[in-house]
Design an enzyme around this catalytic site. Structure first.
Site, short mmCIF file in Angstrom:
data_model
loop_
_atom_site.label_atom_id
_atom_site.label_comp_id
_atom_site.label_asym_id
_atom_site.label_seq_id
_atom_site.Cartn_x
_atom_site.Cartn_y
_atom_site.Cartn_z
CG ASP A 272 -3.96 13.69 -10.29
OD1 ASP A 272 -4.18 14.42 -11.27
OD2 ASP A 272 -3.77 12.46 -10.38
CE LYS B 145 -5.29 11.22 -12.98
NZ LYS B 145 -3.89 10.89 -12.70
#
Ligand SMILES: NC(=O)c1ccc[n+]([C@@H]2O[C@H](COP(=O)([O-])OP(=O)(O)OC[C@H]3O[C@@H](n4cnc5c(N)ncnc54)[C@H](OP(=O)(O)O)[C@@H]3O)[C@@H](O)[C@H]2O)c1
Length: 369
Positions: free
Chosen positions: A230, A234
Protein backbone atom coordinates in the site's frame (compact mmCIF):
# COMPACT_ATOMS: atom_id res chain seq x y z
CA UNK A 1 -30.42 27.94 -8.52
CA UNK A 2 -28.29 24.92 -7.60
CA UNK A 3 -26.38 22.62 -9.94
CA UNK A 4 -27.22 18.95 -9.40
CA UNK A 5 -24.37 16.46 -9.70
CA UNK A 6 -25.40 12.89 -10.50
CA UNK A 7 -23.23 10.29 -8.79
CA UNK A 8 -22.60 6.71 -9.87
CA UNK A 9 -20.96 4.69 -7.09
CA UNK A 10 -18.67 1.98 -8.42
CA UNK A 11 -18.00 -0.09 -5.30
CA UNK A 12 -20.04 0.22 -2.12
CA UNK A 13 -17.72 -0.92 0.68
CA UNK A 14 -16.49 0.88 3.80
CA UNK A 15 -15.46 4.10 2.07
CA UNK A 16 -18.47 4.51 -0.24
CA UNK A 17 -20.91 3.79 2.59
CA UNK A 18 -19.37 6.54 4.72
CA UNK A 19 -19.33 8.82 1.66
CA UNK A 20 -23.11 8.61 1.16
CA UNK A 21 -23.82 9.42 4.81
CA UNK A 22 -21.35 12.33 4.64
CA UNK A 23 -23.23 13.61 1.57
CA UNK A 24 -26.38 13.74 3.72
CA UNK A 25 -24.52 15.46 6.57
CA UNK A 26 -23.03 18.10 4.24
CA UNK A 27 -26.13 18.64 2.03
CA UNK A 28 -26.83 22.10 3.45
CA UNK A 29 -23.19 23.25 3.21
CA UNK A 30 -23.02 22.09 -0.41
CA UNK A 31 -26.16 24.05 -1.27
CA UNK A 32 -25.41 27.22 0.69
CA UNK A 33 -21.66 27.52 0.16
CA UNK A 34 -21.30 26.04 -3.33
CA UNK A 35 -24.74 26.07 -4.98
CA UNK A 36 -24.49 22.30 -5.43
CA UNK A 37 -26.83 19.37 -4.89
CA UNK A 38 -26.01 15.69 -5.35
CA UNK A 39 -28.10 12.74 -6.41
CA UNK A 40 -26.86 9.14 -6.25
CA UNK A 41 -28.38 7.62 -9.40
CA UNK A 42 -26.63 4.25 -9.43
CA UNK A 43 -24.56 1.80 -7.42
CA UNK A 44 -22.65 -1.17 -8.76
CA UNK A 45 -20.68 -3.73 -6.73
CA UNK A 46 -18.84 -6.96 -7.55
CA UNK A 47 -21.04 -9.45 -5.70
CA UNK A 48 -23.52 -7.42 -3.62
CA UNK A 49 -25.83 -6.23 -6.36
CA UNK A 50 -26.43 -3.06 -8.33
CA UNK A 51 -29.13 -0.44 -8.49
CA UNK A 52 -30.26 2.35 -10.69
CA UNK A 53 -32.74 5.17 -9.98
CA UNK A 54 -32.58 8.39 -12.02
CA UNK A 55 -34.58 10.16 -9.29
CA UNK A 56 -31.79 9.49 -6.78
CA UNK A 57 -31.18 7.23 -3.79
CA UNK A 58 -30.32 8.13 -0.22
CA UNK A 59 -28.02 6.14 2.07
CA UNK A 60 -30.90 4.22 3.72
CA UNK A 61 -32.60 3.24 0.47
CA UNK A 62 -29.28 2.05 -1.04
CA UNK A 63 -28.72 -0.23 1.94
CA UNK A 64 -32.33 -1.48 1.90
CA UNK A 65 -32.29 -2.22 -1.81
CA UNK A 66 -28.90 -3.96 -1.72
CA UNK A 67 -30.04 -6.08 1.25
CA UNK A 68 -33.29 -7.02 -0.50
CA UNK A 69 -31.28 -8.33 -3.48
CA UNK A 70 -33.52 -6.49 -5.98
CA UNK A 71 -31.12 -5.45 -8.71
CA UNK A 72 -31.76 -2.67 -11.19
CA UNK A 73 -29.59 -1.37 -14.02
CA UNK A 74 -29.79 1.34 -16.67
CA UNK A 75 -31.12 0.37 -20.12
CA UNK A 76 -28.38 -1.17 -22.24
CA UNK A 77 -26.56 -2.83 -19.31
CA UNK A 78 -24.99 -6.08 -20.53
CA UNK A 79 -23.42 -7.54 -17.38
CA UNK A 80 -20.03 -6.05 -16.48
CA UNK A 81 -19.17 -3.04 -14.33
CA UNK A 82 -17.84 -1.16 -17.38
CA UNK A 83 -21.17 -1.87 -19.18
CA UNK A 84 -22.97 -0.43 -16.18
CA UNK A 85 -20.85 2.74 -16.31
CA UNK A 86 -21.37 3.16 -20.06
CA UNK A 87 -25.12 2.56 -19.79
CA UNK A 88 -25.40 4.92 -16.81
CA UNK A 89 -23.60 7.68 -18.73
CA UNK A 90 -25.97 7.18 -21.67
CA UNK A 91 -28.95 7.08 -19.29
CA UNK A 92 -28.11 10.38 -17.59
CA UNK A 93 -26.82 12.38 -20.54
CA UNK A 94 -30.33 13.48 -21.50
CA UNK A 95 -31.01 14.98 -18.08
CA UNK A 96 -27.60 15.81 -16.65
CA UNK A 97 -25.37 17.42 -19.24
CA UNK A 98 -21.76 16.52 -18.23
CA UNK A 99 -22.93 16.22 -14.64
CA UNK A 100 -22.39 12.54 -14.05
CA UNK A 101 -19.52 11.73 -11.69
CA UNK A 102 -18.25 8.18 -11.34
CA UNK A 103 -17.16 7.67 -7.72
CA UNK A 104 -14.69 4.77 -7.97
CA UNK A 105 -13.96 2.93 -4.70
CA UNK A 106 -13.22 -0.63 -5.75
CA UNK A 107 -10.55 -2.77 -4.17
CA UNK A 108 -6.84 -2.06 -4.73
CA UNK A 109 -5.29 -4.54 -7.18
CA UNK A 110 -1.55 -4.43 -6.63
CA UNK A 111 -0.73 -6.52 -9.72
CA UNK A 112 -1.83 -3.98 -12.30
CA UNK A 113 -4.47 -1.57 -10.90
CA UNK A 114 -7.30 -3.27 -12.77
CA UNK A 115 -10.26 -3.30 -13.18
CA UNK A 116 -10.34 0.19 -11.65
CA UNK A 117 -8.28 1.62 -14.53
CA UNK A 118 -10.90 0.35 -16.99
CA UNK A 119 -13.72 1.75 -14.83
CA UNK A 120 -12.10 5.20 -14.91
CA UNK A 121 -11.24 5.08 -18.60
CA UNK A 122 -14.81 4.01 -19.44
CA UNK A 123 -16.28 6.75 -17.27
CA UNK A 124 -14.16 9.45 -18.91
CA UNK A 125 -14.71 8.22 -22.48
CA UNK A 126 -18.47 8.04 -21.80
CA UNK A 127 -18.57 11.69 -20.78
CA UNK A 128 -18.48 11.36 -16.97
CA UNK A 129 -16.06 12.98 -14.54
CA UNK A 130 -14.29 10.53 -12.21
CA UNK A 131 -13.20 10.78 -8.58
CA UNK A 132 -11.52 7.89 -6.78
CA UNK A 133 -9.97 6.85 -3.47
CA UNK A 134 -8.29 3.89 -5.16
CA UNK A 135 -4.54 4.50 -5.49
CA UNK A 136 -4.06 1.69 -8.02
CA UNK A 137 -5.05 3.67 -11.12
CA UNK A 138 -2.83 6.65 -10.16
CA UNK A 139 0.05 4.32 -9.29
CA UNK A 140 -0.17 2.33 -12.54
CA UNK A 141 -1.72 4.60 -15.18
CA UNK A 142 -1.74 8.24 -14.09
CA UNK A 143 -0.38 9.65 -17.35
CA UNK A 144 -2.81 7.91 -19.68
CA UNK A 145 -5.82 8.56 -17.44
CA UNK A 146 -4.90 12.22 -17.10
CA UNK A 147 -4.57 12.42 -20.91
CA UNK A 148 -7.98 10.78 -21.34
CA UNK A 149 -9.53 13.28 -18.92
CA UNK A 150 -7.95 16.24 -20.75
CA UNK A 151 -9.09 14.96 -24.14
CA UNK A 152 -12.63 14.40 -22.85
CA UNK A 153 -12.64 17.78 -21.03
CA UNK A 154 -13.58 16.00 -17.82
CA UNK A 155 -12.01 16.03 -14.34
CA UNK A 156 -10.12 13.04 -12.93
CA UNK A 157 -9.44 13.61 -9.23
CA UNK A 158 -8.00 11.25 -6.60
CA UNK A 159 -7.30 13.15 -3.37
CA UNK A 160 -8.28 10.10 -1.27
CA UNK A 161 -5.56 7.95 -2.82
CA UNK A 162 -2.97 9.30 -0.35
CA UNK A 163 -3.50 10.59 3.22
CA UNK A 164 -7.29 10.47 2.93
CA UNK A 165 -8.89 13.92 2.95
CA UNK A 166 -5.82 15.89 3.96
CA UNK A 167 -4.79 17.85 0.89
CA UNK A 168 -1.57 16.75 -0.78
CA UNK A 169 -2.40 16.63 -4.50
CA UNK A 170 -4.81 19.57 -4.09
CA UNK A 171 -2.27 21.46 -2.00
CA UNK A 172 0.27 21.35 -4.82
CA UNK A 173 -2.21 21.76 -7.70
CA UNK A 174 -4.28 24.57 -6.21
CA UNK A 175 -1.97 26.49 -3.91
CA UNK A 176 1.63 26.10 -5.09
CA UNK A 177 1.72 27.58 -8.59
CA UNK A 178 5.14 27.45 -10.27
CA UNK A 179 6.60 25.45 -7.38
CA UNK A 180 8.68 22.43 -8.32
CA UNK A 181 8.41 19.46 -5.96
CA UNK A 182 11.77 17.70 -6.14
CA UNK A 183 11.16 14.90 -3.66
CA UNK A 184 9.25 13.76 -0.59
CA UNK A 185 9.41 11.46 2.41
CA UNK A 186 6.46 10.32 4.44
CA UNK A 187 4.70 7.81 6.64
CA UNK A 188 1.82 6.94 4.35
CA UNK A 189 0.20 3.74 5.64
CA UNK A 190 -2.08 3.98 8.68
CA UNK A 191 -2.27 0.26 9.45
CA UNK A 192 1.49 -0.29 9.72
CA UNK A 193 2.03 2.89 11.74
CA UNK A 194 -0.74 1.76 14.10
CA UNK A 195 0.85 -1.68 14.50
CA UNK A 196 4.36 -0.28 15.05
CA UNK A 197 3.05 2.18 17.67
CA UNK A 198 1.06 -0.61 19.37
CA UNK A 199 4.10 -2.93 19.45
CA UNK A 200 6.19 -0.19 21.11
CA UNK A 201 3.71 -0.41 24.01
CA UNK A 202 3.84 -4.22 24.16
CA UNK A 203 0.67 -5.03 22.18
CA UNK A 204 0.89 -7.93 19.73
CA UNK A 205 1.15 -7.42 15.98
CA UNK A 206 -1.91 -9.64 15.43
CA UNK A 207 -4.24 -7.84 17.83
CA UNK A 208 -3.23 -4.40 16.48
CA UNK A 209 -3.89 -5.58 12.93
CA UNK A 210 -7.29 -6.99 13.98
CA UNK A 211 -8.22 -3.56 15.36
CA UNK A 212 -7.38 -1.93 12.03
CA UNK A 213 -9.43 -4.55 10.18
CA UNK A 214 -12.40 -4.07 12.52
CA UNK A 215 -12.23 -0.30 11.91
CA UNK A 216 -12.30 -0.81 8.11
CA UNK A 217 -8.90 0.90 7.80
CA UNK A 218 -6.82 -2.11 6.71
CA UNK A 219 -6.98 -3.07 3.05
CA UNK A 220 -9.43 -5.86 2.13
CA UNK A 221 -6.28 -8.01 1.85
CA UNK A 222 -4.19 -6.80 4.85
CA UNK A 223 -0.96 -8.29 3.48
CA UNK A 224 -1.01 -5.27 1.14
CA UNK A 225 -0.52 -3.10 4.23
CA UNK A 226 1.96 -5.17 6.21
CA UNK A 227 4.16 -6.11 3.26
CA UNK A 228 4.48 -2.46 2.30
CA UNK A 229 2.52 -2.68 -0.95
CA UNK A 230 0.00 0.00 0.00
CA UNK A 231 2.83 2.41 0.89
CA UNK A 232 4.62 1.51 -2.37
CA UNK A 233 1.43 2.22 -4.37
CA UNK A 234 1.04 5.60 -2.65
CA UNK A 235 4.69 6.38 -3.28
CA UNK A 236 4.29 5.59 -6.99
CA UNK A 237 1.09 7.67 -7.15
CA UNK A 238 2.76 10.68 -5.49
CA UNK A 239 5.88 10.37 -7.63
CA UNK A 240 3.85 10.07 -10.84
CA UNK A 241 1.77 13.15 -10.09
CA UNK A 242 4.19 15.42 -8.22
CA UNK A 243 7.52 14.40 -9.78
CA UNK A 244 6.24 13.48 -13.27
CA UNK A 245 7.65 9.98 -12.82
CA UNK A 246 6.50 6.81 -14.56
CA UNK A 247 6.69 4.43 -11.60
CA UNK A 248 4.50 1.53 -10.63
CA UNK A 249 4.35 0.00 -7.13
CA UNK A 250 6.65 -2.72 -8.47
CA UNK A 251 9.40 -0.24 -9.30
CA UNK A 252 9.42 1.09 -5.71
CA UNK A 253 11.94 -0.79 -3.52
CA UNK A 254 9.84 -2.11 -0.67
CA UNK A 255 10.10 -3.39 2.89
CA UNK A 256 7.20 -4.41 5.16
CA UNK A 257 6.67 -5.11 8.85
CA UNK A 258 6.46 -8.42 10.74
CA UNK A 259 5.60 -9.54 14.30
CA UNK A 260 9.35 -10.09 14.89
CA UNK A 261 9.86 -6.29 14.92
CA UNK A 262 8.20 -5.90 18.35
CA UNK A 263 11.45 -5.98 20.41
CA UNK A 264 13.20 -3.62 17.97
CA UNK A 265 10.29 -1.14 18.11
CA UNK A 266 10.36 -1.21 21.96
CA UNK A 267 14.15 -0.91 22.12
CA UNK A 268 14.16 2.04 19.70
CA UNK A 269 11.48 3.79 21.75
CA UNK A 270 13.45 3.27 24.98
CA UNK A 271 16.46 4.83 23.25
CA UNK A 272 14.43 7.90 22.16
CA UNK A 273 13.92 6.81 18.57
CA UNK A 274 10.79 5.66 16.67
CA UNK A 275 10.65 2.75 14.23
CA UNK A 276 8.67 3.88 11.18
CA UNK A 277 7.91 2.62 7.68
CA UNK A 278 9.07 5.56 5.60
CA UNK A 279 8.39 6.21 1.91
CA UNK A 280 11.01 8.29 0.09
CA UNK A 281 11.24 9.55 -3.49
CA UNK A 282 13.43 12.05 -5.28
CA UNK A 283 15.14 12.82 -8.53
CA UNK A 284 18.41 11.00 -9.07
CA UNK A 285 19.93 12.38 -12.26
CA UNK A 286 17.16 12.24 -14.85
CA UNK A 287 15.34 9.39 -13.06
CA UNK A 288 13.05 9.29 -10.04
CA UNK A 289 14.16 6.78 -7.40
CA UNK A 290 11.73 5.64 -4.70
CA UNK A 291 11.68 3.23 -1.80
CA UNK A 292 9.67 2.19 1.26
CA UNK A 293 11.91 1.15 4.16
CA UNK A 294 12.01 0.76 7.93
CA UNK A 295 13.88 3.63 9.57
CA UNK A 296 14.67 4.48 13.17
CA UNK A 297 13.85 8.19 13.36
CA UNK A 298 15.31 10.55 15.91
CA UNK A 299 12.96 12.65 18.03
CA UNK A 300 13.62 15.85 16.06
CA UNK A 301 12.27 14.25 12.88
CA UNK A 302 8.76 15.57 12.17
CA UNK A 303 7.66 12.06 11.13
CA UNK A 304 8.80 10.57 14.46
CA UNK A 305 5.86 12.16 16.29
CA UNK A 306 3.23 10.29 14.28
CA UNK A 307 1.21 8.05 16.61
CA UNK A 308 -1.19 5.24 15.79
CA UNK A 309 -3.04 5.73 12.48
CA UNK A 310 -1.50 9.14 11.84
CA UNK A 311 0.23 9.88 8.54
CA UNK A 312 2.57 12.64 7.46
CA UNK A 313 4.56 13.81 4.47
CA UNK A 314 7.38 16.27 3.93
CA UNK A 315 7.54 17.76 0.43
CA UNK A 316 10.90 19.07 -0.76
CA UNK A 317 10.36 22.08 -3.01
CA UNK A 318 12.57 24.44 -5.00
CA UNK A 319 11.32 27.75 -3.63
CA UNK A 320 9.61 27.02 -0.30
CA UNK A 321 12.03 24.42 1.00
CA UNK A 322 10.37 21.72 3.11
CA UNK A 323 6.60 21.70 3.59
CA UNK A 324 5.25 19.21 6.15
CA UNK A 325 1.65 18.04 6.14
CA UNK A 326 0.55 15.99 9.14
CA UNK A 327 -2.67 14.02 9.32
CA UNK A 328 -3.61 13.50 12.96
CA UNK A 329 -7.08 12.09 12.29
CA UNK A 330 -7.14 9.21 9.82
CA UNK A 331 -10.14 7.03 9.08
CA UNK A 332 -13.12 6.36 6.88
CA UNK A 333 -14.66 9.79 7.42
CA UNK A 334 -11.45 11.45 6.22
CA UNK A 335 -11.32 9.24 3.10
CA UNK A 336 -15.01 9.92 2.43
CA UNK A 337 -14.25 13.63 2.77
CA UNK A 338 -11.55 13.32 0.10
CA UNK A 339 -14.22 12.06 -2.30
CA UNK A 340 -16.58 14.83 -1.24
CA UNK A 341 -13.93 17.51 -1.79
CA UNK A 342 -13.24 16.08 -5.26
CA UNK A 343 -16.97 16.08 -6.06
CA UNK A 344 -17.18 19.72 -4.99
CA UNK A 345 -14.15 20.51 -7.18
CA UNK A 346 -15.96 18.99 -10.18
CA UNK A 347 -19.08 21.00 -9.29
CA UNK A 348 -17.07 24.23 -9.14
CA UNK A 349 -15.53 23.44 -12.53
CA UNK A 350 -19.02 23.03 -14.01
CA UNK A 351 -20.26 26.26 -12.43
CA UNK A 352 -17.15 28.14 -13.69
CA UNK A 353 -17.65 26.76 -17.21
CA UNK A 354 -21.31 27.74 -17.29
CA UNK A 355 -20.45 31.20 -15.87
CA UNK A 356 -17.96 31.68 -18.70
CA UNK A 357 -20.65 30.74 -21.21
CA UNK A 358 -23.23 32.99 -19.52
CA UNK A 359 -20.97 36.05 -19.21
CA UNK A 360 -20.68 36.93 -22.90
CA UNK A 361 -24.46 36.51 -23.19
CA UNK A 362 -25.00 38.81 -20.18
CA UNK A 363 -22.70 41.39 -21.80
CA UNK A 364 -24.64 41.08 -25.07
CA UNK A 365 -27.91 41.51 -23.13
CA UNK A 366 -26.61 44.78 -21.67
CA UNK A 367 -25.47 46.16 -25.01
CA UNK A 368 -27.73 49.10 -26.02
CA UNK A 369 -29.67 48.36 -29.19
N1 LIG B 1 -10.70 1.89 3.94
C1 LIG B 1 -9.91 2.96 4.02
O1 LIG B 1 -9.66 3.52 5.09
C2 LIG B 1 -9.30 3.55 2.76
C3 LIG B 1 -8.54 4.74 2.85
C4 LIG B 1 -8.01 5.30 1.67
C5 LIG B 1 -8.23 4.67 0.45
N2 LIG B 1 -8.94 3.50 0.41
C6 LIG B 1 -9.15 2.87 -0.90
O2 LIG B 1 -10.53 2.99 -1.23
C7 LIG B 1 -10.96 1.83 -1.96
C8 LIG B 1 -12.17 1.24 -1.25
O3 LIG B 1 -11.83 0.86 0.06
P1 LIG B 1 -12.91 0.14 0.99
O4 LIG B 1 -12.28 0.04 2.34
O5 LIG B 1 -14.24 0.78 0.84
O6 LIG B 1 -12.94 -1.33 0.30
P2 LIG B 1 -14.03 -2.46 0.49
O7 LIG B 1 -14.80 -2.25 1.75
O8 LIG B 1 -13.34 -3.75 0.27
O9 LIG B 1 -15.07 -2.19 -0.73
C9 LIG B 1 -14.70 -2.38 -2.07
C10 LIG B 1 -15.97 -2.32 -2.91
O10 LIG B 1 -15.57 -2.47 -4.29
C11 LIG B 1 -16.45 -3.40 -4.90
N3 LIG B 1 -15.83 -3.98 -6.08
C12 LIG B 1 -14.65 -4.66 -6.18
N4 LIG B 1 -14.42 -5.02 -7.47
C13 LIG B 1 -15.46 -4.53 -8.18
C14 LIG B 1 -15.81 -4.56 -9.56
N5 LIG B 1 -15.03 -5.17 -10.45
N6 LIG B 1 -16.96 -3.97 -9.94
C15 LIG B 1 -17.76 -3.35 -9.04
N7 LIG B 1 -17.48 -3.28 -7.73
C16 LIG B 1 -16.35 -3.87 -7.31
C17 LIG B 1 -16.76 -4.41 -3.81
O11 LIG B 1 -17.92 -5.14 -4.15
P3 LIG B 1 -18.41 -6.38 -3.23
O12 LIG B 1 -18.88 -5.74 -1.95
O13 LIG B 1 -19.52 -6.98 -3.97
O14 LIG B 1 -17.21 -7.24 -3.04
C18 LIG B 1 -16.97 -3.45 -2.62
O15 LIG B 1 -18.28 -2.92 -2.64
C19 LIG B 1 -9.76 0.88 -2.03
O16 LIG B 1 -9.13 1.05 -3.28
C20 LIG B 1 -8.86 1.37 -0.91
O17 LIG B 1 -7.48 1.13 -1.19
C21 LIG B 1 -9.49 2.94 1.52
Amino acid sequence: MSTTLELLLVGFGHVAQRFVTLLDEKREALALEHGLATSVVGVVTRGHGRMWAVDGLDAASIRERLASGKNAAPPGFAGSTTDFIRAAAAGTSATGEARLIVVETTTLNIDNGQPAIDHIRTGLSSGAHVVTANKGPVAFAYDTLDDSACRAERRFLFEGAVMDGVPVFNLVRETLPAIEVVGFRGVLNSTTNYILTAMEGGQSFESALSEMQAAGIAEADPTLDVEGWDAAAKTAALANVLLQAALTPHSVEREGITPALGPRAREARRAGRRLKLVATAGRDGGQVAAHVALEELTEDDVLAGLEGQQNGIVLFTDVLGEIAVIQRGAGLTQTAYALLSDVIAVGRTLIDRSDRQERPRARRDRTPR
